[in-house]
Design a protein around this motif. Structure first.
Motif, PDB file in Angstrom:
ATOM      1  N   ILE A   4       0.827  -1.208   0.000  1.00 28.32           N
ATOM      2  CA  ILE A   4       0.000   0.000   0.000  1.00 28.32           C
ATOM      3  C   ILE A   4       0.863   1.261   0.000  1.00 28.32           C
ATOM      4  O   ILE A   4       0.516   2.268  -0.629  1.00 28.32           O
ATOM      5  N   ARG A   7       2.285   1.604  -3.579  1.00 34.93           N
ATOM      6  CA  ARG A   7       1.284   2.114  -4.517  1.00 34.93           C
ATOM      7  C   ARG A   7       1.012   3.599  -4.291  1.00 34.93           C
ATOM      8  O   ARG A   7       0.754   4.341  -5.239  1.00 34.93           O
ATOM      9  N   THR A  35       5.831  -7.522  -9.895  1.00 32.84           N
ATOM     10  CA  THR A  35       5.205  -6.872  -8.738  1.00 32.84           C
ATOM     11  C   THR A  35       4.702  -5.487  -9.116  1.00 32.84           C
ATOM     12  O   THR A  35       3.584  -5.093  -8.743  1.00 32.84           O
ATOM     13  N   ARG A  38       1.526  -5.726 -11.138  1.00 35.44           N
ATOM     14  CA  ARG A  38       0.353  -5.994 -10.292  1.00 35.44           C
ATOM     15  C   ARG A  38      -0.106  -4.712  -9.585  1.00 35.44           C
ATOM     16  O   ARG A  38      -1.321  -4.471  -9.448  1.00 35.44           O
ATOM     17  N   ASP A  39       0.870  -3.905  -9.146  1.00 35.49           N
ATOM     18  CA  ASP A  39       0.516  -2.620  -8.539  1.00 35.49           C
ATOM     19  C   ASP A  39      -0.236  -1.736  -9.530  1.00 35.49           C
ATOM     20  O   ASP A  39      -1.252  -1.120  -9.197  1.00 35.49           O
ATOM     21  N   GLU A  41      -1.881  -2.659 -12.165  1.00 33.63           N
ATOM     22  CA  GLU A  41      -3.186  -3.263 -12.442  1.00 33.63           C
ATOM     23  C   GLU A  41      -4.212  -2.875 -11.367  1.00 33.63           C
ATOM     24  O   GLU A  41      -5.350  -2.542 -11.678  1.00 33.63           O
ATOM     25  N   LYS A  42      -3.775  -2.903 -10.119  1.00 38.02           N
ATOM     26  CA  LYS A  42      -4.663  -2.538  -9.023  1.00 38.02           C
ATOM     27  C   LYS A  42      -5.051  -1.059  -9.105  1.00 38.02           C
ATOM     28  O   LYS A  42      -6.221  -0.696  -8.935  1.00 38.02           O
ATOM     29  N   LEU A  43      -4.103  -0.196  -9.387  1.00 34.41           N
ATOM     30  CA  LEU A  43      -4.379   1.232  -9.490  1.00 34.41           C
ATOM     31  C   LEU A  43      -5.239   1.553 -10.705  1.00 34.41           C
ATOM     32  O   LEU A  43      -6.054   2.482 -10.677  1.00 34.41           O
ATOM     33  N   GLU A  44      -5.073   0.771 -11.767  1.00 38.48           N
ATOM     34  CA  GLU A  44      -5.934   0.948 -12.938  1.00 38.48           C
ATOM     35  C   GLU A  44      -7.378   0.587 -12.595  1.00 38.48           C
ATOM     36  O   GLU A  44      -8.321   1.249 -13.048  1.00 38.48           O
ATOM     37  N   GLY A  45      -7.551  -0.452 -11.767  1.00 41.75           N
ATOM     38  CA  GLY A  45      -8.887  -0.839 -11.333  1.00 41.75           C
ATOM     39  C   GLY A  45      -9.567   0.233 -10.516  1.00 41.75           C
ATOM     40  O   GLY A  45     -10.808   0.308 -10.465  1.00 41.75           O
ATOM     41  N   GLU A  46      -8.769   1.109  -9.864  1.00 38.21           N
ATOM     42  CA  GLU A  46      -9.295   2.235  -9.090  1.00 38.21           C
ATOM     43  C   GLU A  46      -9.406   3.506  -9.936  1.00 38.21           C
ATOM     44  O   GLU A  46      -9.726   4.577  -9.431  1.00 38.21           O
ATOM     45  N   LYS A  70     -10.364   8.254  -2.999  1.00 34.79           N
ATOM     46  CA  LYS A  70      -9.365   8.329  -4.055  1.00 34.79           C
ATOM     47  C   LYS A  70      -8.568   9.628  -3.968  1.00 34.79           C
ATOM     48  O   LYS A  70      -7.348   9.636  -4.117  1.00 34.79           O
TER      49      LYS A  70
END
Length: 251
Positions: A4, A7, A35, A38-39, A41-46, A70
């Protein structure tokens, strides 16, 4: 470093540079490129960024109405710097109108030791966070915008019209020399307009990424602001332009 935290630093970097590269982030954080992907990808999802070949670019739209959660993750270091700079502009005994921005919330945390401060706000998050403080807090009421934890509409505006303040603290989504101070939605822009009208002095807290940006709806002219506090000097003679309009720039 926790994921976290990593990111959060990615968010701060892409907000500043508008783009990031997987290989560069891998070296910076001493983690594998997988890694980093993946970070991202997660931020793109947000909806904070959009991945591209070899990295990612900032996801930013003129009318984008970001959630409170956000917004609280974006350029946190800049907001803390702004809060440090702005705290000297508030005096004991001030009555302050405060919007629902995360930057203004950061400033209030630094004012908890001040005496006889009255806060008039449309932010339910602010009212909750400082419920046990020494502040006298007046909540506007109104219609809740859950996305931003802000109270808006006729109820909020009517409540604000009944008060006068020494200072108004607001933030914005965009600052442009031609279009002035702009916001992402009409409801919160209308509340800020009334706060400006009912206050003797206007402080705008805006990080450097807001300069030369125009959001969805106009809140006010630059000359309606007394002081702008930001995290670093804006480019292209912004200081001279603001001085001509008798707006003080603090950074």
């Amino acid at each position: 470093m926790l994921g976290i935290e990593r990111r959060q630093r990615i968010v701060d970097k892409i907000k500043q540079d508008k783009k990031v590269y997987v290989s560069e982030l891998s070296q910076l954080f001493k983690v594998t490129e997988e890694t980093v992907r993946r970070d991202l990808e997660k931020l793109e999802g947000e909806n904070i960024l959009r991945r591209s070949y070899g990295g990612a670019i900032l996801s930013e739209q003129t009318g984008e109405d970001l959630s409170f959660l956000k917004r609280s993750t974006i350029n946190s270091a800049g907001k803390e710097y702004i809060a440090d700079k702005a705290q000297s502009l508030i005096n004991d005994g001030d009555t302050i109108m405060v919007d629902s921005s995360t930057t203004c919330l950061s400033l209030l945390h630094r004012l908890k030791g001040r005496q006889n401060i009255t806060i008039i706000t449309n932010s339910i998050r602010l009212a909750y966070d400082f419920s046990a403080s020494n502040f006298r807090i007046i909540s506007t009421g109104g219609t809740l915008r859950s996305n931003s934890m802000a109270l808006t509409g006729a109820g909020a505006i009517k409540a604000l019209m009944g008060y006068y303040a020494d200072v108004v603290l607001i933030s914005c989504k965009g600052l442009d020399r031609a279009h002035g101070v702009t916001e992402s939605n009409e409801e919160e822009s209308a509340v800020k307009q009334v706060m400006l009208q009912q206050s003797r002095k206007a402080l705008l807290l805006a990080d450097s990424s807001k300069f030369d940006k125009t959001a969805f709806v106009k809140t006010c002219e630059l000359r309606d602001i007394d002081t702008i506090v930001t995290d670093k000097e804006p480019a292209d003679n912004w200081g001279d332009n603001l001085a001509q309009q008798q707006v003080k720039l603090v950074y």
